[in-house]
Write an enzyme that holds these catalytic residues in place. Sequence first.
Site, short mmCIF file in Angstrom:
data_model
loop_
_atom_site.label_atom_id
_atom_site.label_comp_id
_atom_site.label_asym_id
_atom_site.label_seq_id
_atom_site.Cartn_x
_atom_site.Cartn_y
_atom_site.Cartn_z
N ASP A 30 0.86 -1.18 0.00
CA ASP A 30 0.00 0.00 0.00
C ASP A 30 0.90 1.23 0.00
O ASP A 30 2.12 1.09 0.08
CB ASP A 30 -0.90 -0.01 1.25
CG ASP A 30 -2.33 0.35 0.89
OD1 ASP A 30 -2.50 1.02 -0.15
OD2 ASP A 30 -3.24 -0.01 1.64
N ASP A 105 -14.27 3.69 -17.72
CA ASP A 105 -15.20 4.22 -18.74
C ASP A 105 -15.03 5.73 -18.90
O ASP A 105 -15.46 6.29 -19.91
CB ASP A 105 -16.64 3.92 -18.32
CG ASP A 105 -16.93 4.45 -16.92
OD1 ASP A 105 -16.37 3.88 -15.95
OD2 ASP A 105 -17.69 5.43 -16.79
N TYR A 128 -9.44 13.10 -14.14
CA TYR A 128 -9.34 11.67 -13.83
C TYR A 128 -9.30 10.86 -15.13
O TYR A 128 -8.40 10.02 -15.32
CB TYR A 128 -10.53 11.24 -12.96
CG TYR A 128 -10.64 9.75 -12.73
CD1 TYR A 128 -9.75 9.08 -11.90
CD2 TYR A 128 -11.65 9.02 -13.34
CE1 TYR A 128 -9.85 7.71 -11.69
CE2 TYR A 128 -11.77 7.65 -13.13
CZ TYR A 128 -10.87 7.00 -12.31
OH TYR A 128 -10.98 5.65 -12.11
N1 LIG Z 1 -14.12 3.05 -8.17
C1 LIG Z 1 -14.67 3.06 -9.39
O1 LIG Z 1 -15.88 3.29 -9.54
C2 LIG Z 1 -13.84 2.76 -10.61
C3 LIG Z 1 -14.44 2.86 -11.88
C4 LIG Z 1 -13.67 2.56 -12.99
C5 LIG Z 1 -12.34 2.19 -12.86
N2 LIG Z 1 -11.78 2.14 -11.61
C6 LIG Z 1 -10.36 1.78 -11.51
O2 LIG Z 1 -10.25 0.57 -10.79
C7 LIG Z 1 -9.01 0.55 -10.05
C8 LIG Z 1 -9.28 0.21 -8.61
O3 LIG Z 1 -10.15 1.21 -8.07
P1 LIG Z 1 -10.89 1.05 -6.66
O4 LIG Z 1 -12.33 1.23 -6.89
O5 LIG Z 1 -10.39 -0.15 -5.97
O6 LIG Z 1 -10.35 2.40 -5.98
P2 LIG Z 1 -9.98 2.70 -4.48
O7 LIG Z 1 -10.81 1.88 -3.56
O8 LIG Z 1 -9.98 4.19 -4.36
O9 LIG Z 1 -8.49 2.14 -4.40
C9 LIG Z 1 -7.39 2.86 -4.86
C10 LIG Z 1 -6.25 2.55 -3.93
O10 LIG Z 1 -5.13 3.38 -4.27
C11 LIG Z 1 -4.60 3.86 -3.06
N3 LIG Z 1 -3.80 5.06 -3.16
C12 LIG Z 1 -4.16 6.35 -3.06
N4 LIG Z 1 -3.08 7.15 -3.12
C13 LIG Z 1 -2.02 6.31 -3.24
C14 LIG Z 1 -0.63 6.50 -3.33
N5 LIG Z 1 -0.06 7.73 -3.27
N6 LIG Z 1 0.19 5.44 -3.46
C15 LIG Z 1 -0.33 4.19 -3.48
N7 LIG Z 1 -1.64 3.93 -3.39
C16 LIG Z 1 -2.47 4.99 -3.28
C17 LIG Z 1 -5.81 4.12 -2.20
O11 LIG Z 1 -5.45 4.27 -0.83
P3 LIG Z 1 -6.40 5.14 0.12
O12 LIG Z 1 -7.75 4.51 0.08
O13 LIG Z 1 -5.72 5.03 1.44
O14 LIG Z 1 -6.39 6.53 -0.45
C18 LIG Z 1 -6.59 2.84 -2.46
O15 LIG Z 1 -6.14 1.80 -1.64
C19 LIG Z 1 -8.37 1.93 -10.28
O16 LIG Z 1 -7.45 1.83 -11.33
C20 LIG Z 1 -9.53 2.79 -10.74
O17 LIG Z 1 -9.09 3.87 -11.54
C21 LIG Z 1 -12.50 2.39 -10.48
#
Ligand SMILES: NC(=O)c1ccc[n+]([C@@H]2O[C@H](COP(=O)([O-])OP(=O)(O)OC[C@H]3O[C@@H](n4cnc5c(N)ncnc54)[C@H](OP(=O)(O)O)[C@@H]3O)[C@@H](O)[C@H]2O)c1
Length: 296
Positions: A30, A105, A128
């Site tokens: 992390d 998306d 984003y």
């Molecule tokens: N969420 C959506 O609806 C969605 C939609 C389409 C695509 N995606 C993509 O799917 C993937 C996973 O998303 P998710 O939904 O699992 O998002 P998430 O829950 O926000 O997870 C992102 C992770 O990245 C961590 N992070 C933040 N700043 C960081 C840093 N400086 N160094 C290392 N890690 C860091 C966050 O930590 P903290 O929580 O502690 O900040 C969190 O653990 C991403 O590539 C996202 O772009 C997500």
Amino acid sequence: MNILLFGKGGQVGWELQRSLSVLGTVTALDFDSTDHCGDFSNPAGVAETVRALRPDVIVNAAAHTAVDKAESEADFARTLNATTPGAIAQEAAKLGAWLVHYSTDYVFDGSGSRPWVETDAPAPLSVYGRTKLEGEQLIAQSGAKHLILRTSWVYAARGGNFAKTMLRLAQERERLTVIDDQWGAPTGADLLADVTAHAIRHLQKHPEDAGLYHLVAAGETNWNEYAKFVLATAAKHPVGEKIVAKEVAPVPTSAFPTPAVRPHNSRLDTSKLRSTFGLTLPHWQAGVARMLTEIL
Ligand SMILES: NC(=O)c1ccc[n+]([C@@H]2O[C@H](COP(=O)([O-])OP(=O)(O)OC[C@H]3O[C@@H](n4cnc5c(N)ncnc54)[C@H](OP(=O)(O)O)[C@@H]3O)[C@@H](O)[C@H]2O)c1
């Protein structure tokens, strides 16, 4: 197989810790990991982690996902979503390692109503979306063996999510207003993680199937219908007795101005993924109902 997982505490990262564990030895990091740098604001540190651990497969679930906040911190979002994934890809290419990465998306402008296919031209509307697209491009240009999975509307039982917010509001207010002009498919982090593990196995035998794929649950909805489904499902559980909301009124996106512009059409066509990897994708309602059963 040695697997290096970045972003282990996020929605998808958490589920990946489970799904990847059957494939080999997983080192999960992390942003605040102490043994090795997993902080994406430090591209050189993350690259050094890859050089030190020499994984066979790198799975990147870390990202700057705060879509509205990204509008006012574009440089930081670019570092997390593009520069550091690009640096990982450079190291992966040198090592001959696989890189699995997630995109969104939001790389599309949301026009029309046809589900987007992988060959459609991206035209992001937000910081984003732009930085996620730059990340995709840096990975594709790196020469690393890669799998990029574009998804949408990710939810998980763990942490906050849209369904939990709707359930809370429905216990406080008689009338909810939820937008009905953004279309897509709610997709579980557990589904993304399971498909990732399956795809990694497949790619070991079929490296020619590397590339970009759309991965979302089956079916489509809008946020208003999604909210109604959540409340109708909750009504079958004991919490249903606490729900006072009688109406989920449809409103346009313009009723809730936000710093980032969101696409109206977030539908993603998953034909390429299903045919290449031989998978069936469950309907979004099945996953949301399961998540609700878990949290209620
Ligand atoms: N969420 C959506 O609806 C969605 C939609 C389409 C695509 N995606 C993509 O799917 C993937 C996973 O998303 P998710 O939904 O699992 O998002 P998430 O829950 O926000 O997870 C992102 C992770 O990245 C961590 N992070 C933040 N700043 C960081 C840093 N400086 N160094 C290392 N890690 C860091 C966050 O930590 P903290 O929580 O502690 O900040 C969190 O653990 C991403 O590539 C996202 O772009 C997500």
